[in-house]
Enzyme design. Structure first.
Site, short mmCIF file in Angstrom:
data_model
loop_
_atom_site.label_atom_id
_atom_site.label_comp_id
_atom_site.label_asym_id
_atom_site.label_seq_id
_atom_site.Cartn_x
_atom_site.Cartn_y
_atom_site.Cartn_z
N TYR A 9 65.06 41.87 71.83
CA TYR A 9 63.70 41.86 71.29
C TYR A 9 63.49 43.05 70.34
CZ TYR A 9 58.67 42.71 71.04
OH TYR A 9 57.39 42.95 70.58
N SER B 132 47.97 32.56 71.14
CA SER B 132 47.94 33.57 72.21
C SER B 132 47.81 34.96 71.59
CB SER B 132 49.26 33.45 72.99
OG SER B 132 49.35 34.42 74.00
N THR C 242 51.54 32.48 62.38
CA THR C 242 52.44 31.90 63.38
C THR C 242 52.09 32.46 64.76
OG1 THR C 242 54.19 33.59 63.25
CG2 THR C 242 54.29 31.79 61.65
N GLY C 243 52.27 31.64 65.79
CA GLY C 243 51.98 32.09 67.15
C GLY C 243 50.51 32.43 67.33
N ALA C 244 49.64 31.58 66.79
CA ALA C 244 48.20 31.84 66.87
C ALA C 244 47.58 31.24 68.12
CB ALA C 244 47.51 31.29 65.62
P1 NDP Z 1 51.99 36.52 72.99
O1 NDP Z 1 53.10 36.10 73.90
O2 NDP Z 1 50.60 36.57 73.53
O3 NDP Z 1 51.99 35.62 71.69
C1 NDP Z 1 53.19 35.20 71.10
C2 NDP Z 1 52.96 33.93 70.33
O4 NDP Z 1 54.21 33.50 69.78
C3 NDP Z 1 52.43 32.78 71.19
O5 NDP Z 1 51.45 32.09 70.44
C4 NDP Z 1 53.66 31.92 71.39
O6 NDP Z 1 53.38 30.55 71.60
C5 NDP Z 1 54.33 32.12 70.04
N1 NDP Z 1 55.73 31.67 70.05
C6 NDP Z 1 56.73 32.03 70.86
N2 NDP Z 1 57.84 31.34 70.57
C7 NDP Z 1 57.53 30.51 69.54
C8 NDP Z 1 58.24 29.53 68.83
N3 NDP Z 1 59.51 29.23 69.10
N4 NDP Z 1 57.62 28.88 67.81
C9 NDP Z 1 56.32 29.13 67.54
N5 NDP Z 1 55.58 30.04 68.20
C10 NDP Z 1 56.19 30.71 69.20
O7 NDP Z 1 52.42 37.97 72.45
P2 NDP Z 1 51.66 39.04 71.50
O8 NDP Z 1 50.41 38.49 70.98
O9 NDP Z 1 51.69 40.31 72.21
O10 NDP Z 1 52.74 39.16 70.32
C11 NDP Z 1 52.42 38.87 68.96
C12 NDP Z 1 53.18 39.82 68.06
O11 NDP Z 1 52.78 41.15 68.31
C13 NDP Z 1 54.69 39.79 68.23
O12 NDP Z 1 55.30 39.85 66.95
C14 NDP Z 1 54.98 41.06 69.00
O13 NDP Z 1 56.28 41.54 68.76
C15 NDP Z 1 53.93 41.97 68.41
N6 NDP Z 1 53.59 43.16 69.17
C16 NDP Z 1 53.02 43.06 70.42
C17 NDP Z 1 52.70 44.21 71.10
C18 NDP Z 1 52.09 44.17 72.46
O14 NDP Z 1 51.87 45.23 73.02
N7 NDP Z 1 51.78 43.02 73.02
C19 NDP Z 1 52.93 45.53 70.52
C20 NDP Z 1 53.52 45.50 69.21
C21 NDP Z 1 53.82 44.35 68.58
P3 NDP Z 1 52.90 29.98 73.05
O15 NDP Z 1 51.43 30.31 73.15
O16 NDP Z 1 53.16 28.53 72.91
O17 NDP Z 1 53.71 30.67 74.09
#
Ligand code: NDP
Length: 308
Positions: free
Chosen positions: A184, A12, A8-10
């Protein structure tokens, strides 16, 4: 058919880079479960995922109907399921007012926890039917939800309280006033409690469960709603002060490792990485280790998403 992983959320950050690592390995077919179809396609092309190694499917975790439709569409595709990665998340640290999912839940807990909770429960059947010996369910956690760490102690701290807000339909799980950053962190505690409750309910059998903290990926889209100055200084702070910084590519490889590395096949683990030792089994915070809370969260969530 190659083994299939749903991420999921692939579109970004972490999810995109894990999708790239798994697709390029040649061993996996990746289902990119995304809310923005064209963004997912263009990002997959940008990172050079081989054509035929991935499929983009629509999933909006902020709508329980969309989650159910995704599961139906996935089943109709006829693919096997060998791994599910619950990765997508939203983070609204500067929001003054709450935002809501289609079903009326506060957006971060509704998306990050409840949408994934429904998805993971529905897809358990598919994982159990996998031809793999140990299909894996991975729920991405975070250190920010871990009050036993320095990062987890930056206020506002995660605290689900007695979960009375969640069961009463309040904006915050603890029933207190809206705070986007805390919502969050609470949602990430829910993600880790959910992984552990899956392990208690279904562990010791075929499907293995894991959570992870991939490191601080300070430049992903997660921080898109943060103040400009924060977005400039945070990566530098993580690189030079905490030294917890990790690139998107390296973080993606770590997540891919939790999906596919035979050395990480142990179930019920919260994985973290050290620069010297690589992956290791980390301790969770007191709140995440509270099994009674995990069970209570499960029972309330089941009712909220219509599973009970
Ligand atoms: P990004 O914002 O780069 O990626 C988040 C992704 O979630 C995007 O693909 C986004 O879609 C998708 N998304 C958001 N809302 C929805 C929705 N309603 N339905 C489907 N997809 C959705 O963040 P990260 O890559 O940093 O985060 C990924 C994971 O890593 C999360 O679980 C975060 O908690 C975790 N994490 C991140 C850290 C960090 O330092 N960044 C540290 C620790 C954990 P779209 O591209 O359309 O916006």
């Amino acid at each position: 058919q190659k083994p299939t992983v749903i991420i999921t959320g692939a579109s970004s950050g972490l999810g995109l880079n894990a999708a790239a690592a798994l697709a390029k390995s040649g061993e996996w077919h990746v289902i990119m479960a995304c809310r923005d179809f064209s963004k997912a396609i263009s990002q997959a092309k940008r990172l050079g995922l081989p054509s035929g190694s991935y499929t983009v499917m629509h999933l909006d975790l902020a709508s329980l109907d969309s989650v159910r439709q995704f599961v139906d569409a996935f089943r109709a595709s006829g693919r096997r399921l060998d791994s599910l990665v619950c990765n997508a998340a939203v983070y609204l640290p500067t929001a003054k007012e709450p935002r809501f999912t289609a079903d009326g839940f506060e957006l971060s807990v509704g998306t990050n926890h409840l949408g994934h909770f429904l998805l993971a429960n529905l897809l358990m059947k598919d994982l159990e039917g996998s031809p793999s010996a140990n299909p894996r369910m991975v729920i991405v956690g975070s250190i920010t939800g871990n009050t036993n760490t320095m990062a987890g102690n930056v206020p506002p701290k995660a605290d689900l309280g007695d979960l009375s807000g969640l069961s009463a339909g309040s904006v915050m799980i603890d029933g207190k006033e809206f705070d986007g950053a805390k919502a969050y962190k609470d949602s990430k505690v829910c993600n880790m409690l959910t992984m552990r409750e899956f392990e208690r309910r279904f562990g010791g059998k075929k499907v293995h469960f894991a959570s992870l903290y991939p490191g601080c990926i300070a430049e992903t889209g997660l921080f898109r709603e943060h103040y400009g100055v924060f977005k400039t200084l945070f990566p530098l702070f993580q690189k030079y002060v905490t030294k917890g910084y990790v690139s998107e590519e390296e973080a993606g490889k770590r997540l891919a490792q939790v999906v596919s590395d035979p050395a990480l096949n142990k179930s019920g683990v919260y994985w973290s990485w050290s620069n010297t030792k690589g992956a290791f089994e980390n301790q969770v915070s007191e709140e995440v280790a509270d099994d009674g809370k995990g069970t209570k969260l499960w029972e309330i969530s089941e009712k909220l998403v219509g599973l009970a």
